[in-house]
Design an enzyme around this catalytic site. Structure first.
Site, short mmCIF file in Angstrom:
data_model
loop_
_atom_site.label_atom_id
_atom_site.label_comp_id
_atom_site.label_asym_id
_atom_site.label_seq_id
_atom_site.Cartn_x
_atom_site.Cartn_y
_atom_site.Cartn_z
N HIS A 26 0.87 -1.18 0.00
CA HIS A 26 0.00 0.00 0.00
C HIS A 26 0.90 1.22 0.00
O HIS A 26 1.71 1.42 0.90
CB HIS A 26 -0.92 0.02 1.22
CG HIS A 26 -1.85 1.20 1.22
ND1 HIS A 26 -3.12 1.13 0.70
CD2 HIS A 26 -1.69 2.48 1.65
CE1 HIS A 26 -3.71 2.32 0.82
NE2 HIS A 26 -2.85 3.15 1.39
N CYS A 27 0.75 2.06 -1.02
CA CYS A 27 1.59 3.26 -1.17
C CYS A 27 0.83 4.47 -0.67
O CYS A 27 -0.21 4.84 -1.23
CB CYS A 27 1.99 3.44 -2.63
SG CYS A 27 3.04 4.88 -2.92
N VAL A 28 1.34 5.10 0.39
CA VAL A 28 0.65 6.26 0.95
C VAL A 28 0.75 7.46 0.02
O VAL A 28 -0.09 8.37 0.07
CB VAL A 28 1.23 6.62 2.34
CG1 VAL A 28 0.98 5.52 3.34
CG2 VAL A 28 2.73 6.95 2.25
N ASN B 148 -2.10 6.94 -2.18
CA ASN B 148 -3.31 6.62 -1.42
C ASN B 148 -4.06 5.44 -2.04
O ASN B 148 -5.28 5.44 -2.14
CB ASN B 148 -4.23 7.84 -1.33
CG ASN B 148 -5.28 7.69 -0.24
OD1 ASN B 148 -5.06 7.02 0.76
ND2 ASN B 148 -6.44 8.30 -0.44
N ASN B 149 -3.31 4.43 -2.44
CA ASN B 149 -3.91 3.27 -3.09
C ASN B 149 -2.99 2.07 -2.94
O ASN B 149 -1.78 2.23 -2.71
CB ASN B 149 -4.13 3.56 -4.58
CG ASN B 149 -5.14 2.61 -5.22
OD1 ASN B 149 -5.75 1.78 -4.53
ND2 ASN B 149 -5.32 2.72 -6.52
#
EC number: 2.3.1.225
Length: 343
Positions: free
Chosen positions: A178-180, A183-184
């Protein structure tokens, strides 16, 4: 201690911290050191402050929100604003090639397109409708991904290489991480967008660093600063050296020199992560699988008794089928086709 030494210490400290985290991210010793440090700090920091920090960290890293997207766009905007307002104009005065100066804007345009696609695209959400199809895409290795396991939250069978994301509250097919910053989740259906986004982001930072460094070098050459002398603290004339030259440039162009230092560090960090992401793509691994690979055999569920004389079951990459096939799988992922039922 002058500015240059402090700035170099700051850059060295930042790079060392990142390298240590990358090297020891799978080490239990690092976790023990972090937990020990947290326990020591908890004895001297007031409880109210601890709760406030914990709440803030939980909101930032354990809930889905657009804060890091806003921060990402803000930093990118500030970098390009400084490049446009100062570096671009000075370079035009020094007769730099126009296509060379416009290259960062071309990379920015492509980057924003794939940034948007990475943010908005479905990473591979597993639903009742596509569950049966996705169960057939990858083989189960019965070590990291056992057969017939179910997600207790989604109440769905878990296809091989899938994982439930706590932040998005969904199971993702071929879950990577999950890549902040977008946001996905990064999964089977948007990894291709993420790789191009990362590539163009690295290239844009490196290009701005190159143009800015070329401008400062051209400025030094045109003004013959290396042939000048300066008066030191004891009243003696000294020839201009590199340290004095950098400090002089910082005093004359503080924002440009700071921009150069920032994009150089950013380029190095992004290039390192890009190489790691390309390595995973070339070997058909995900970040989740790479991280858990060394001890996945002891995390199987249900837990079974293990005889000391028996050999432990070590996770092996059974999904790699050669460089071309691995890249084809990422850029042309398998997707279910939904046909309307005929009446």
């Amino acid at each position: 201690m002058d500015f240059l030494v402090l700035f170099l210490f700051y850059l060295a400290f930042l790079l060392i911290c990142v390298v240590l985290i990358c090297i020891f991210t799978k080490s239990q010793r690092l976790k023990a050191v972090v937990l020990g440090g947290a326990q020591v700090c908890s004895r001297v920091i007031p409880q109210c402050l601890q709760r406030a920090v914990q709440t803030l960290l939980h909101q930032l890293f354990h809930t889905r929100h657009p804060t890091f997207i806003v921060l990402h766009l803000l930093l990118q905007g500030l970098v390009y604003a400084e490049y446009t307002c100062e570096v671009f104009g000075y370079c035009r005065e020094l007769e730099f090639s126009l296509p060379y100066l416009l290259l960062p804007y071309v990379l920015l345009s492509v980057n924003l397109v794939f940034f948007t696609l990475t943010c908005a695209a479905n990473p591979g959400t597993i639903t009742k409708a596509n569950e049966s199809f996705l169960l057939q895409v990858y083989k189960f290795d019965d070590v990291m991904f056992p057969k017939n396991s179910r997600c207790p939250t989604c109440d769905l069978r878990k296809p091989a290489r899938s994982k439930h994301c706590r932040l998005c509250d969904r199971c993702v097919h071929r879950f990577d991480h999950h890549c902040v910053w977008v946001n996905n989740c990064i999964g089977a259906w948007n990894t291709r967008y993420f790789l191009i986004y990362l590539l163009t982001l690295t290239a844009s930072a490196a290009t701005i660093a190159t143009v800015t460094a070329a401008f400062l070098l051209r400025l030094v050459t045109v003004s013959d600063l290396y042939q000048e002398t300066y008066l030191d603290d004891v009243g003696h004339f000294q020839a201009v050296d590199t340290v004095f030259l950098i400090q002089h440039l910082f005093l004359a162009f503080p924002r440009i020199v700071f921009l150069l230092g920032f994009v150089i560090v950013l380029s190095m960090l992004l290039a390192g992560y890009l190489c790691f992401a390309l390595y995973l793509a070339a070997t058909n691994q995900t970040t989740n699988e790479w991280y858990k690979g060394d001890w996945a055999w002891c995390q199987r569920w249900p837990l079974v008794a293990w005889s000391p004389s028996a050999e432990p079951r070590i996770h092996q990459n059974i999904h790699s089928h050669g460089f071309r096939s691995n890249l084809r799988e990422i850029f042309l992922p398998a997707t279910p086709s939904y046909k309307k039922k005929e009446k």
